[in-house]
Design an enzyme around this catalytic site. Structure first.
Site, PDB file in Angstrom:
ATOM      1  N   ASP A  63       0.567  -1.162  -0.078  1.00  0.00           N
ATOM      2  CA  ASP A  63       0.287  -0.281  -0.639  1.00  0.00           C
ATOM      3  C   ASP A  63       0.840   1.244   0.363  1.00  0.00           C
ATOM      4  O   ASP A  63       1.191   1.574   0.972  1.00  0.00           O
ATOM      5  CB  ASP A  63      -0.946   0.010   0.884  1.00  0.00           C
ATOM      6  CG  ASP A  63      -2.000   1.567   1.692  1.00  0.00           C
ATOM      7  OD1 ASP A  63      -1.608   2.484   0.751  1.00  0.00           O
ATOM      8  OD2 ASP A  63      -2.288   1.476   2.401  1.00  0.00           O
ATOM      9  N   SER A 143      -1.408  13.628 -14.965  1.00  0.00           N
ATOM     10  CA  SER A 143      -2.605  12.907 -15.954  1.00  0.00           C
ATOM     11  C   SER A 143      -2.708  14.711 -16.521  1.00  0.00           C
ATOM     12  O   SER A 143      -2.484  15.466 -15.796  1.00  0.00           O
ATOM     13  CB  SER A 143      -3.668  13.022 -14.833  1.00  0.00           C
ATOM     14  OG  SER A 143      -5.004  12.878 -16.268  1.00  0.00           O
ATOM     15  N   TYR A 156      -9.509  13.457  -7.877  1.00  0.00           N
ATOM     16  CA  TYR A 156      -8.667  12.820  -9.012  1.00  0.00           C
ATOM     17  C   TYR A 156      -7.362  14.361  -9.933  1.00  0.00           C
ATOM     18  O   TYR A 156      -6.809  13.983  -9.185  1.00  0.00           O
ATOM     19  CB  TYR A 156      -9.202  12.717  -9.871  1.00  0.00           C
ATOM     20  CG  TYR A 156      -7.805  11.715 -10.996  1.00  0.00           C
ATOM     21  CD1 TYR A 156      -7.465  10.198 -10.409  1.00  0.00           C
ATOM     22  CD2 TYR A 156      -7.771  12.098 -12.379  1.00  0.00           C
ATOM     23  CE1 TYR A 156      -6.752   9.549 -11.604  1.00  0.00           C
ATOM     24  CE2 TYR A 156      -6.525  11.787 -12.817  1.00  0.00           C
ATOM     25  CZ  TYR A 156      -6.420  10.320 -12.368  1.00  0.00           C
ATOM     26  OH  TYR A 156      -5.446   9.614 -13.791  1.00  0.00           O
ATOM     27  N   LYS A 160      -3.661  14.889  -9.081  1.00  0.00           N
ATOM     28  CA  LYS A 160      -2.905  15.125 -10.259  1.00  0.00           C
ATOM     29  C   LYS A 160      -2.025  16.294 -10.457  1.00  0.00           C
ATOM     30  O   LYS A 160      -1.205  16.619 -10.746  1.00  0.00           O
ATOM     31  CB  LYS A 160      -3.273  14.232 -11.714  1.00  0.00           C
ATOM     32  CG  LYS A 160      -3.603  13.078 -11.542  1.00  0.00           C
ATOM     33  CD  LYS A 160      -2.492  12.316 -10.975  1.00  0.00           C
ATOM     34  CE  LYS A 160      -2.720  10.878 -11.632  1.00  0.00           C
ATOM     35  NZ  LYS A 160      -1.635   9.873 -10.903  1.00  0.00           N
TER      36      LYS A 160
END
Length: 261
Positions: A63, A143, A156, A160
């Site tokens: 993890d 991204s 998200y 990023k």
């Protein structure tokens, strides 16, 4: 220039998608691969595949958002191969939620995996590389979502954007130790992560059918199609090799021309 013979490369999120493509490609160039992933079975299967092909590979269940587990990952890599030369901070996740339904748990879980793990990885691997005294390379997966926001998955995008800033911060801190820190920003890539993204968006009522969101996003790709993982393996080799020694703190937009910056 892209010779990776003998280099020890850790790939987080390495059991499938982009990570698996990188592991396969880099191993063929002589790298020793450490596959770090939560999916123990997939990681072990890929490590066995690479070993069957004559490569040296190790699977470590990890993890990456847990500092202790990341430290154990590096310790096992060093114990097996004698050191580390390259870290791909590639593990990531997304859980799309309509903008006004985003809650603290959703935001924090995504930031923990996508952003905090990148910081932890740079710290833990960076300290090991400093101890070794031979430099190194850290490569972070950003991204296009780090360059512009989308309401369907705002956390998200925030995570990023954090990866991009952390890449710059790490590059400034580690340069004096001959450790470069760069990243890359893919766009639409046909991976299990994207499949899960669309399934979640169907569940939330954001889209009606599989492929709808990918088709919508892909319409703006200048090269005319979404990527497959193998489209990015040459870039990964460049960033992991001596060919990129004079580059640090940069994000390579590897998106087929979706975002022009």
């Amino acid at each position: 220039m892209h010779n990776l013979e003998g280099r020890v490369v850790i790939v987080t999120g390495g059991a499938q998608g982009l990570g698996a493509a990188f592991a396969r490609s880099l191993s063929k160039q002589g790298a020793k691969i450490v596959i770090a992933d939560l999916d123990e079975a997939r990681a072990a299967t890929l490590a066995a595949e690479l070993q069957d092909q004559g490569a040296e590979a190790l699977a470590v269940t990890t993890d990456v958002s847990d500092r202790g587990q990341f430290e154990r990952l590096v310790e096992q890599a060093v114990g097996r191969f004698g050191g580390i030369d390259v870290l791909f901070n590639n593990a990531g996740m997304n859980k799309p939620v309509p903008f006004f339904d985003i809650d603290t748990a959703n935001f924090e879980s995504i930031m923990r995996v996508n952003a905090l793990s990148v910081l932890i990885g740079m710290q833990v691997a960076g300290q090991q590389m400093m101890k070794q005294g031979r430099g190194g390379k850290i490569i972070n997966t950003a991204s296009i979502a780090g360059r512009q926001g989308y309401p369907e998955f705002a956390p998200y995008c925030a995570s990023k954007a954090a990866v991009i800033s952390l890449t710059q911060s790490g590059a400034r801190e580690l340069a004096r130790h001959r450790i470069t820190v760069n990243g890359f920003a893919p766009g639409v890539v046909k991976t299990p992560l994207w499949d899960k993204l669309e399934a979640d968006m169907i569940d939330k009522g954001v889209i009606k059918q599989k492929g709808e969101f990918m088709d919508s996003f892909s319409s703006s790709i200048l090269v005319g199609r979404p990527a497959i993982p193998d489209d990015l393996t040459g870039m990964a080799s460049f960033l992991a090799s001596g060919a990129s020694d004079y580059m640090t703190g940069q994000i390579l937009m590897f998106d087929g021309g979706m975002v022009l910056v």
